[in-house]
Scaffold this motif. Structure first.
Motif, PDB file in Angstrom:
ATOM      1  N   ILE A 327       0.891  -1.008   0.043  1.00 34.90           N
ATOM      2  CA  ILE A 327      -0.057   0.099   0.067  1.00 34.90           C
ATOM      3  C   ILE A 327       0.799   1.474   0.090  1.00 34.90           C
ATOM      4  N   THR A 328       0.685   1.987  -1.072  1.00 35.74           N
ATOM      5  CA  THR A 328       1.760   3.172  -1.151  1.00 35.74           C
ATOM      6  C   THR A 328       0.727   4.288  -1.369  1.00 35.74           C
ATOM      7  N   ASP A 329       1.212   5.536  -0.548  1.00 37.37           N
ATOM      8  CA  ASP A 329       0.401   6.884  -0.594  1.00 37.37           C
ATOM      9  C   ASP A 329       1.434   7.989  -0.587  1.00 37.37           C
ATOM     10  N   ASP A 330       0.726   9.149  -1.407  1.00 39.33           N
ATOM     11  CA  ASP A 330       1.664  10.083  -1.542  1.00 39.33           C
ATOM     12  C   ASP A 330       1.383  11.498  -0.710  1.00 39.33           C
ATOM     13  N   GLY A 331       1.105  10.889   0.650  1.00 41.27           N
ATOM     14  CA  GLY A 331       0.743  11.757   1.649  1.00 41.27           C
ATOM     15  C   GLY A 331       1.594  12.555   2.495  1.00 41.27           C
TER      16      GLY A 331
END
Length: 381
Positions: A327-331
């Motif tokens: 799970i990858t996010d740009d937050g």
């Protein structure tokens, strides 16, 4: 299943290890039946777990195809030899089950069986199941039983360990049910707090707009825009909570389909873009699938509620000997060490516990302003 019978301590050890490896009751039952059929070189094997109403709560077979099993029809009742084994709690070894006076026939699609070996599975004084084998693969003189006294002794050893494995699996499932109940309670409190705050703000803003509508229409219009925004946020919270509270359809749909469905709902419910890609993953053992799903839900919860991400990508792919969830996010990201020192874990402890509980591992990569990647690897894919 390997071809041909297996014998000796190595085969027995392999069967016992296989039984202890699983945590789900259904998986344990399947393993017991398959191990018994292979060890004793029988054509058919079955295991029934009785209910309190004269039938079987579960009935697992090995050596019968799914098509044959569907054609046979409803689960058997506790009658004839099956009832005798459960009530008298003793072994039954017969040259031809069809000639026994207690035999009451079987459905037309049922395979023909002759020699028979059955044994109750006991937990103390309680009979918690019955294990049956039929049609020993060996030359049999007319009127004799292929199953020997040694076979009966071996099956008795297997039944003793089966009782332990089955009891442990039931305890695990009860423990998991309690954990799920706790999670649902936590989500309910979280939903109450989040939505209550939104609705309270919504009410105050609407009251302010009503007070301004005559003397300052321009400001009233701004307040009404805020009402619309707050209402949308409250709807997002409700939709997300519904997804998390809904029981996962793992048994019916499998892990990949369940993840894809939940992520599609999250993508519609949130302003952030949420994507999913599954590549080459076969069905995992039930405990692994449950753990992967819960870790994905926790990580998505963090990314969508706390990180400020505009993009969240979820992948599930095959890796040698297992599967990997990412799970990858740009937050906004965070410093994992600072989070740990501050006593705030964002669910990382529970995620690591879930991963290690099924023989897997969880890694977290994040830094302030750099987004976050959570990766979980499990065996068995």
């Amino acid at each position: 299943m390997s071809q041909g019978p297996r014998s000796g301590l190595a085969a027995v050890s392999s069967a016992l290890l296989a039984m202890s490896r699983h945590l789900e009751v259904r998986d344990v039952l399947k393993t017991i039946v398959a191990s018994a059929r292979e060890l004793l070189d029988a054509q058919y094997a079955a295991l029934g777990v009785p209910d309190d109403h004269g039938g079987f709560a579960q009935f697992v077979v090995d050596g019968v195809s799914e098509q044959q099993w569907r054609a046979i029809g409803p689960l058997p009742r506790q009658h004839g030899i099956l009832a005798a084994m459960l009530q008298e709690a003793k072994a039954e070894r017969l040259a031809d089950v069809r000639k026994d006076p207690r035999f009451e026939g079987w459905p037309s699609a049922h395979p023909e069986m002759s020699d028979f070996l059955g044994l109750p599975i006991r937990d103390g004084d309680e009979v918690i199941g019955a294990l049956f084998l039929a049609n020993k693969n060996c030359p049999k003189p007319e009127g004799s039983c292929g199953f020997t006294e040694d076979d009966e002794d071996l099956l008795a050893i297997l039944a003793q360990h089966a009782a332990i494995a089955l009891t442990n699996a039931r305890l695990y499932e009860r423990s998991r049910e309690l954990t799920i109940a706790e999670e649902r309670s936590r989500l309910a409190h979280e939903l109450h707090d989040a939505v209550s705050q939104k609705l309270f703000s919504l009410r105050l803003t609407a009251q302010a707009a009503a007070a301004l509508v005559d003397r300052d229409p321009s400001r009233a219009k701004g307040e009404l825009h805020q009402v619309a925004a707050l209402a949308a946020e409250a709807a997002d919270e409700l939709r997300a909570a519904v997804v998390e509270l809904r029981p996962a359809a793992l048994d019916e749909d499998g892990l990949v389909a369940t993840l894809r469905t939940q992520i599609q709902v999250l993508d519609r419910a949130h302003s952030a873009r949420v994507t999913f890609a599954g590549c080459g993953v076969r069905a995992l053992p039930a405990a692994q699938e449950e753990a992967v799903l819960r870790v994905a839900q926790e990580a998505l919860h963090n990314a969508l509620r706390h990180s400020g991400a505009s993009q969240v990508d979820v992948t599930l792919e095959k890796r040698a000997g297992g599967a990997v969830l990412r799970i990858t996010d740009d937050g906004g990201g965070f410093d994992p060490q600072s989070i740990r020192r501050a006593g705030r874990h964002l669910g990382l402890v529970s995620m690591r516990d879930r991963a290690s509980g099924v023989g897997g591992a969880l890694t977290v990569e994040s830094a302030p302003g750099k987004g976050t990647t959570i990766e979980m690897e499990v065996p068995g894919g």
